[in-house]
Design an enzyme around this catalytic site. Structure first.
Site, PDB file in Angstrom:
ATOM      1  N   TYR A  66       0.878  -1.222  -0.011  1.00 12.65           N
ATOM      2  CA  TYR A  66       0.070   0.019   0.021  1.00 12.65           C
ATOM      3  C   TYR A  66       0.906   1.371   0.050  1.00 12.65           C
ATOM      4  O   TYR A  66       0.411   2.357  -0.593  1.00 12.65           O
ATOM      5  CB  TYR A  66      -1.072  -0.026   1.155  1.00 12.65           C
ATOM      6  CG  TYR A  66      -2.236  -0.892   0.927  1.00 12.65           C
ATOM      7  CD1 TYR A  66      -3.199  -0.184  -0.194  1.00 12.65           C
ATOM      8  CD2 TYR A  66      -2.519  -2.062   1.382  1.00 12.65           C
ATOM      9  CE1 TYR A  66      -4.108  -0.865  -0.423  1.00 12.65           C
ATOM     10  CE2 TYR A  66      -3.645  -2.892   0.925  1.00 12.65           C
ATOM     11  CZ  TYR A  66      -4.522  -2.306  -0.058  1.00 12.65           C
ATOM     12  OH  TYR A  66      -5.466  -2.824  -0.636  1.00 12.65           O
ATOM     13  N   GLN A 100     -15.427   2.624  -7.973  1.00 15.79           N
ATOM     14  CA  GLN A 100     -14.771   1.422  -7.249  1.00 15.79           C
ATOM     15  C   GLN A 100     -13.291   1.994  -7.057  1.00 15.79           C
ATOM     16  O   GLN A 100     -12.544   0.946  -6.480  1.00 15.79           O
ATOM     17  CB  GLN A 100     -14.775   0.154  -8.275  1.00 15.79           C
ATOM     18  CG  GLN A 100     -16.131  -0.220  -8.706  1.00 15.79           C
ATOM     19  CD  GLN A 100     -16.263  -1.500  -9.539  1.00 15.79           C
ATOM     20  OE1 GLN A 100     -16.072  -2.395  -9.462  1.00 15.79           O
ATOM     21  NE2 GLN A 100     -16.203  -0.771 -10.912  1.00 15.79           N
ATOM     22  N   HIS A 118     -15.372   0.997  -2.522  1.00 15.93           N
ATOM     23  CA  HIS A 118     -14.295   0.375  -2.407  1.00 15.93           C
ATOM     24  C   HIS A 118     -13.250   0.653  -1.189  1.00 15.93           C
ATOM     25  O   HIS A 118     -12.169   0.552  -1.071  1.00 15.93           O
ATOM     26  CB  HIS A 118     -13.533  -0.262  -3.274  1.00 15.93           C
ATOM     27  CG  HIS A 118     -14.187  -1.179  -4.200  1.00 15.93           C
ATOM     28  ND1 HIS A 118     -13.872  -1.696  -5.305  1.00 15.93           N
ATOM     29  CD2 HIS A 118     -15.513  -2.033  -3.858  1.00 15.93           C
ATOM     30  CE1 HIS A 118     -14.925  -2.952  -5.753  1.00 15.93           C
ATOM     31  NE2 HIS A 118     -15.697  -2.780  -4.661  1.00 15.93           N
ATOM     32  N   CYS A 126      -8.544   1.715  12.378  1.00 20.93           N
ATOM     33  CA  CYS A 126      -7.863   1.258  13.423  1.00 20.93           C
ATOM     34  C   CYS A 126      -8.598  -0.484  13.524  1.00 20.93           C
ATOM     35  O   CYS A 126      -9.670  -0.561  13.583  1.00 20.93           O
ATOM     36  CB  CYS A 126      -7.902   1.697  14.701  1.00 20.93           C
ATOM     37  SG  CYS A 126      -7.306   1.009  15.995  1.00 20.93           S
ATOM     38  N   CYS A 129      -9.965  -0.170  17.665  1.00 15.07           N
ATOM     39  CA  CYS A 129     -11.205   0.514  17.964  1.00 15.07           C
ATOM     40  C   CYS A 129     -11.927   0.982  16.838  1.00 15.07           C
ATOM     41  O   CYS A 129     -12.860   1.700  16.911  1.00 15.07           O
ATOM     42  CB  CYS A 129     -10.681   2.040  19.068  1.00 15.07           C
ATOM     43  SG  CYS A 129      -9.765   3.029  17.887  1.00 15.07           S
ATOM     44  N   CYS A 146      -2.475   3.413  15.813  1.00 16.32           N
ATOM     45  CA  CYS A 146      -3.526   4.261  16.067  1.00 16.32           C
ATOM     46  C   CYS A 146      -3.037   5.316  17.220  1.00 16.32           C
ATOM     47  O   CYS A 146      -2.647   4.697  18.126  1.00 16.32           O
ATOM     48  CB  CYS A 146      -4.679   3.681  16.588  1.00 16.32           C
ATOM     49  SG  CYS A 146      -6.209   4.486  16.990  1.00 16.32           S
ATOM     50  N   GLY A 186     -14.829   2.378 -17.747  1.00 16.30           N
ATOM     51  CA  GLY A 186     -13.752   1.839 -17.219  1.00 16.30           C
ATOM     52  C   GLY A 186     -13.842   0.785 -16.333  1.00 16.30           C
ATOM     53  O   GLY A 186     -13.107   0.711 -15.234  1.00 16.30           O
ATOM     54  N   GLU A 214     -12.441  -1.786 -24.502  1.00 14.97           N
ATOM     55  CA  GLU A 214     -12.706  -3.058 -25.069  1.00 14.97           C
ATOM     56  C   GLU A 214     -13.930  -3.473 -24.544  1.00 14.97           C
ATOM     57  O   GLU A 214     -14.657  -2.866 -23.782  1.00 14.97           O
ATOM     58  CB  GLU A 214     -11.693  -3.866 -24.686  1.00 14.97           C
ATOM     59  CG  GLU A 214     -11.546  -4.270 -23.193  1.00 14.97           C
ATOM     60  CD  GLU A 214     -10.315  -5.139 -22.950  1.00 14.97           C
ATOM     61  OE1 GLU A 214      -9.339  -5.233 -23.602  1.00 14.97           O
ATOM     62  OE2 GLU A 214     -10.560  -5.800 -21.529  1.00 14.97           O
TER      63      GLU A 214
HETATM   64  P1  NAD Z   1     -10.366  -3.748 -13.695  1.00 11.55           P
HETATM   65  O1  NAD Z   1      -8.973  -3.462 -13.488  1.00 11.55           O
HETATM   66  O2  NAD Z   1     -10.922  -4.946 -13.551  1.00 11.55           O
HETATM   67  O3  NAD Z   1     -10.804  -2.980 -15.099  1.00 11.55           O
HETATM   68  C1  NAD Z   1     -10.270  -2.074 -15.689  1.00 11.55           C
HETATM   69  C2  NAD Z   1     -11.581  -1.741 -16.923  1.00 11.55           C
HETATM   70  O4  NAD Z   1     -10.851  -0.559 -17.312  1.00 11.55           O
HETATM   71  C3  NAD Z   1     -11.070  -2.714 -17.917  1.00 11.55           C
HETATM   72  O5  NAD Z   1     -12.543  -3.080 -18.361  1.00 11.55           O
HETATM   73  C4  NAD Z   1     -10.366  -2.079 -19.287  1.00 11.55           C
HETATM   74  O6  NAD Z   1     -10.769  -2.433 -20.408  1.00 11.55           O
HETATM   75  C5  NAD Z   1     -10.936  -0.648 -18.781  1.00 11.55           C
HETATM   76  N1  NAD Z   1      -9.874   0.464 -19.497  1.00 11.55           N
HETATM   77  C6  NAD Z   1      -8.684   0.327 -19.108  1.00 11.55           C
HETATM   78  N2  NAD Z   1      -8.176   1.461 -19.585  1.00 11.55           N
HETATM   79  C7  NAD Z   1      -9.070   2.395 -19.968  1.00 11.55           C
HETATM   80  C8  NAD Z   1      -9.154   3.777 -20.387  1.00 11.55           C
HETATM   81  N3  NAD Z   1      -8.090   4.392 -20.747  1.00 11.55           N
HETATM   82  N4  NAD Z   1     -10.483   4.172 -20.644  1.00 11.55           N
HETATM   83  C9  NAD Z   1     -11.542   3.369 -20.460  1.00 11.55           C
HETATM   84  N5  NAD Z   1     -11.167   2.136 -19.979  1.00 11.55           N
HETATM   85  C10 NAD Z   1     -10.183   1.544 -19.728  1.00 11.55           C
HETATM   86  O7  NAD Z   1     -10.912  -2.618 -12.697  1.00 11.55           O
HETATM   87  P2  NAD Z   1     -12.242  -2.378 -12.055  1.00 11.55           P
HETATM   88  O8  NAD Z   1     -13.333  -3.130 -12.925  1.00 11.55           O
HETATM   89  O9  NAD Z   1     -12.443  -0.887 -11.368  1.00 11.55           O
HETATM   90  O10 NAD Z   1     -12.096  -3.581 -10.698  1.00 11.55           O
HETATM   91  C11 NAD Z   1     -11.085  -3.726 -10.144  1.00 11.55           C
HETATM   92  C12 NAD Z   1     -10.768  -3.517  -8.501  1.00 11.55           C
HETATM   93  O11 NAD Z   1      -9.696  -3.128  -8.456  1.00 11.55           O
HETATM   94  C13 NAD Z   1     -11.769  -2.660  -7.935  1.00 11.55           C
HETATM   95  O12 NAD Z   1     -12.277  -3.202  -6.835  1.00 11.55           O
HETATM   96  C14 NAD Z   1     -11.078  -1.413  -7.621  1.00 11.55           C
HETATM   97  O13 NAD Z   1     -11.157  -1.001  -6.254  1.00 11.55           O
HETATM   98  C15 NAD Z   1      -9.651  -1.851  -7.544  1.00 11.55           C
HETATM   99  N6  NAD Z   1      -8.517  -0.964  -8.274  1.00 11.55           N
HETATM  100  C16 NAD Z   1      -8.686   0.406  -8.090  1.00 11.55           C
HETATM  101  C17 NAD Z   1      -7.690   1.149  -8.530  1.00 11.55           C
HETATM  102  C18 NAD Z   1      -7.729   2.609  -8.544  1.00 11.55           C
HETATM  103  O14 NAD Z   1      -8.143   3.090  -7.509  1.00 11.55           O
HETATM  104  N7  NAD Z   1      -7.196   3.466  -9.351  1.00 11.55           N
HETATM  105  C19 NAD Z   1      -6.771   0.640  -9.696  1.00 11.55           C
HETATM  106  C20 NAD Z   1      -6.729  -0.776  -9.669  1.00 11.55           C
HETATM  107  C21 NAD Z   1      -7.331  -1.461  -8.745  1.00 11.55           C
HETATM  108 ZN    ZN Z   2      -7.600   2.622  17.867  1.00 14.08          ZN
END
Ligand code: NAD
Ligand code: ZN
Length: 238
Positions: A66, A100, A118, A126, A129, A146, A186, A214
């Site tokens: 992270y 998401q 998400h 924490c 707590c 914490c 996306g 796609e």
């Molecule tokens: P995913 O990685 O499963 O899918 C990404 C989608 O975006 C695909 O369908 C792909 O074809 C499309 N894509 C890629 N580039 C694009 C563009 N330039 N324009 C339009 N579409 C585009 O992601 P998801 O469906 O969001 O789910 C995955 C999980 O991963 C989620 O739970 C999310 O919380 C987490 N996640 C979050 C982040 C972030 O916060 N930026 C990054 C990676 C994963």
């Molecule tokens: Zn705490």
């Protein structure tokens, strides 16, 4: 009528517009998606690290990942698609953004009516707590503790195998069930419950559109699928 013009017309006539975004919209800011090869860190896949079991086994490893992601995201800025959605919110009658993404870029772009189903990578929770607080330290102290009870902090993120916060899911379902236009940008349509929002809106009679580079799991049920990058297509909707 071409799909984009049709979508534009629907949006301008909508009483209630809901937008669902996923990692694809932030890919255009340089934030890697999980499913692309850029999603790897060392030799780990996200599914091996973003779980309660991984954190229980090795909290330091999970926090290191992270910390790496926070460092990466901290250098990224909202792109034209994030900005256009914040503009749509200011113009529209009723607007709700469900994301998401955990990167905080929608917030940085100015979106306010926002549910981050998400969680947010800039918040910590924490494990003892339960207090939730913002934290923007990069690098973050390992292991973070914490300040109220000295319990171990974890990222305020919904991990694989964990349930969404009840209030977030209720708010999102209510918005999706009562909208007349749902725009999905996306997202691959494989992570539930968000993957089911398109068919839910469709069942309620909404016009459903998708913007993605796609075809996805939702493409066969949407009214309009626009193929293209989020940052190129979303601004055209204004
Ligand atoms: P995913 O990685 O499963 O899918 C990404 C989608 O975006 C695909 O369908 C792909 O074809 C499309 N894509 C890629 N580039 C694009 C563009 N330039 N324009 C339009 N579409 C585009 O992601 P998801 O469906 O969001 O789910 C995955 C999980 O991963 C989620 O739970 C999310 O919380 C987490 N996640 C979050 C982040 C972030 O916060 N930026 C990054 C990676 C994963
Ligand atoms: Zn705490």
């Amino acid at each position: 009528m071409d799909p984009l013009a049709q979508l534009k017309e629907r949006i301008s006539g909508a009483r209630s517009l809901v937008v669902l975004t996923g990692a694809g919209i932030s890919a255009d800011s340089g934030v890697p998606t999980f499913r692309g090869t850029d999603g790897l860190w060392r030799s780990f896949r996200a599914e091996d690290l973003a779980t309660p079991e991984a954190f229980a086994r090795d909290p330091r490893l999970v926090w290191e990942w992270y910390d790496w992601r926070r460092g990466l995201i901290s250098t990224k800025r909202p792109n034209a698609a994030h900005v256009a959605l914040a503009d749509l919110e200011r113009r529209g009658p009723s607007f709700h953004l469900i994301t998401q993404n955990v990167d905080g870029l929608h917030r940085n772009a100015g979106s306010q009516w926002l549910t981050e189903i998400h969680g947010n990578i800039w918040m910590v929770r924490c494990t003892a707590c339960g207090s939730v607080e913002p934290n923007h330290d990069v690098p973050i102290a390992l292991l973070p503790i914490c300040r109220h009870c000295r319990g171990l902090l974890r990222p305020h993120i919904v991990w694989f195998g964990e349930a969404l916060a009840a209030a977030d899911i209720q708010q999102s379902l209510k918005a999706v069930q009562s909208c007349d236009v749902l725009l999905v940008v996306g997202t691959s349509g494989v992570v539930y419950p968000a993957a089911g929002f398109a068919s839910l809106a469709k069942e309620q009679g909404a016009f459903v559109a998708e913007i993605n580079i796609e075809p996805t799991g939702n493409s066969h049920i949407v009214d309009v699928a626009v193929q293209g990058r989020a940052r190129d297509v979303v601004p055209l909707l204004l």
